[in-house]
Scaffold this active site. Structure first.
Site, mmCIF file in Angstrom:
data_model
loop_
_atom_site.group_PDB
_atom_site.id
_atom_site.type_symbol
_atom_site.label_atom_id
_atom_site.label_comp_id
_atom_site.label_asym_id
_atom_site.label_seq_id
_atom_site.Cartn_x
_atom_site.Cartn_y
_atom_site.Cartn_z
ATOM 1 N N LYS A 31 -32.921 -17.748 12.228
ATOM 2 C CA LYS A 31 -34.312 -17.829 12.124
ATOM 3 C C LYS A 31 -35.012 -16.380 12.471
ATOM 4 C CE LYS A 31 -36.643 -19.044 16.021
ATOM 5 N NZ LYS A 31 -38.198 -19.028 16.651
HETATM 6 C C1 5RP Z 1 -41.310 -18.122 20.742
HETATM 7 C C2 5RP Z 1 -40.309 -18.315 19.456
HETATM 8 C C3 5RP Z 1 -40.642 -19.533 18.516
HETATM 9 O O1 5RP Z 1 -39.673 -20.240 18.393
HETATM 10 C C4 5RP Z 1 -41.036 -18.692 17.198
HETATM 11 O O2 5RP Z 1 -41.414 -17.230 17.676
HETATM 12 C C5 5RP Z 1 -41.856 -19.467 16.385
HETATM 13 O O3 5RP Z 1 -43.086 -19.497 17.041
HETATM 14 P P1 5RP Z 1 -44.118 -18.761 16.277
HETATM 15 O O4 5RP Z 1 -44.508 -19.115 14.825
HETATM 16 O O5 5RP Z 1 -45.504 -19.010 17.433
HETATM 17 O O6 5RP Z 1 -43.741 -17.138 16.473
HETATM 18 O O7 5RP Z 1 -38.942 -17.935 19.476
HETATM 19 O O8 5RP Z 1 -40.308 -17.484 21.696
#
Ligand code: 5RP
Length: 293
Positions: free
Chosen positions: A205
Site C-alpha cells: 500500500k
Molecule cells: C491510517 C492508515 C490508513 O489505512 C491509510 O492511510 C488509508 O487511509 P486514508 O485514506 O484516510 O489515508 O494507514 O494510518
C-alpha cells in the site's frame, strides 16, 4: 553488498509489457504461493476485475477517535455493500464488525506511535500470527518507514510478519508510510515499494505520484493506493481513476470515504472506478445522481 556509488538511473520499465511470471493466477507475484495464500489474496482482489476497494478505518491505532469514525458500529454496516476489504485493527473489528460479515480482512498488525509523537516511525508488531489466524485475517498490515529513524525496526517487523505469514499461509500487506522528511516522489516510492516486495510483502500500500506507472512496473506484487487526506469528491475520484489507470490493483481509502458528506454514495462511486472501468467524471456524475435520487 553492492555499493551505492555509480548507480545508474533505471529506465527500462517496459510499462506496456504485462508481468511475465503470472503462471495463470491473476494476482501479480503470487503464482508460486501455496493454495491458502492464494485464497486469502483472492478474498481481497476480485477475480473478475483483479482489483479491490479497501475501506481503511485503522486510523484509531494511533489517532484515537477521528472525525467520521466516531461511531464505527454505525458507519461500517452502511458501507459494506460497496467495499471488498476491511482494513482495521483487531479491536475495532472484534467490537464493531459482525462475524457474519463476508468481507476480506486486512488486519492492522503494528502499533506503537500516537498523534502525541513527533516521530511516528517507531512501531512494533502488535498482533501475533495466532491472533491473525483467529481473526481469519486475509493479510497482515505492517507499517514501514523507509528513510525514517524507525526504518530498521519497521523492516524487521515486516520480515517477521512475512516469516510467520509464510508459515501459516497469511499474506503480508506492506504499508509505505511517508513522514515529514520523506519526499512523495516516484524515486522514493520506487525505492520503498520495491524494497517491501523484495522483503516478501505480498501486497503493497502506497501513495499515488508522478510516473506512478513506473512504480507499479518495478514492483512485482500488487499495489493498492491509499487515499490520504480528505480531498474534494471530484479530486478523490480522480485520484482513484489515475491510480487504476496507472496500474494500481485497488485503493485503500479512509478519510475520502468516511469524511465525505455522503460516504455511502462516495464508496459506491469509487467502486464504479475500481471494478467497472468508470472514468472519474462518470463516477462523479454517478455520485451526484445517487445523491439526487
Ligand atoms: C491510517 C492508515 C490508513 O489505512 C491509510 O492511510 C488509508 O487511509 P486514508 O485514506 O484516510 O489515508 O494507514 O494510518
Amino acid at each position: 553488498m553492492a555499493d551505492k556509488d555509480g548507480l545508474k538511473a533505471e529506465k527500462n520499465y517496459h510499462i506496456d509489457t504485462p508481468f511475465a511470471n503470472g503462471g495463470g493466477f491473476y494476482i501479480k507475484g503470487a503464482n508460486s504461493l501455496e493454495w491458502g495464500m492464494k485464497k486469502h489474496l483472492a478474498n481481497i482482489f476480485d477475480p473478475k476485475s483483479g482489483n479491490t476497494v479497501m475501506f481503511a478505518f485503522d486510523h484509531g491505532y494511533f489517532m484515537g477517535s477521528v472525525s467520521g469514525l466516531e461511531r464505527l458500529d454505525l458507519v461500517l454496516p452502511t458501507l459494506m455493500d460497496n467495499i471488498d476489504c476491511l482494513m482495521g485493527t483487531r479491536g475495532a473489528i472484534r467490537t464493531c464488525v459482525p462475524p457474519e460479515c463476508r468481507k476480506a480482512i486486512a488486519l492492522r498488525a503494528t502499533s506503537g506511535s500516537s498523534m502525541l509523537d513527533d516521530d511516528l516511525s517507531h512501531e512494533v508488531i502488535a498482533v501475533d500470527v495466532e491472533d491473525c489466524i483467529r481473526m481469519n485475517a486475509d493479510c497482515m498490515a505492517i507499517q514501514t518507514f523507509v528513510g525514517a529513524d524507525g526504518q530498521l525496526s519497521s523492516l524487521d517487523n515486516l520480515s517477521r510478519a512475512v516469516n510467520a505469514g509464510l508459515r501459516y499461509g497469511i499474506p503480508t500487506l506492506g504499508v509505505v508510510a511517508v513522514g515529514k522528511q520523506m519526499e512523495r516522489t516516484d524515486r522514493f516510492f520506487k525505492l520503498a515499494t520495491r524494497m517491501l516486495a523484495e522483503l516478501g510483502a505480498n501486497i503493497i500500500k502506497t501513495y499515488y505520484c508522478d510516473k506512478f506507472e513506473e512504480v507499479v512496473a518495478a514492483c512485482p506484487v500488487p499495489i493498492v493506493v491509499a487515499g490520504g487526506k480528505k480531498l474534494s469528491e471530484p479530486d478523490a475520484l480522480k485520484l482513484a481513476y489515475d491510480s487504476i489507470q496507472g496500474g494500481a490493483r485497488g485503493v485503500d481509502m479512509g478519510r475520502n470515504i468516511f469524511q465525505s458528506e455522503h460516504p455511502v454514495h462516495m464508496s459506491a462511486a469509487i467502486r464504479k472506478i475500481v471494478h467497472e472501468k468508470f472514468t472519474d467524471k462518470e463516477a462523479y456524475q454517478f455520485f451526484q445522481d445517487s445523491i439526487a435520487r
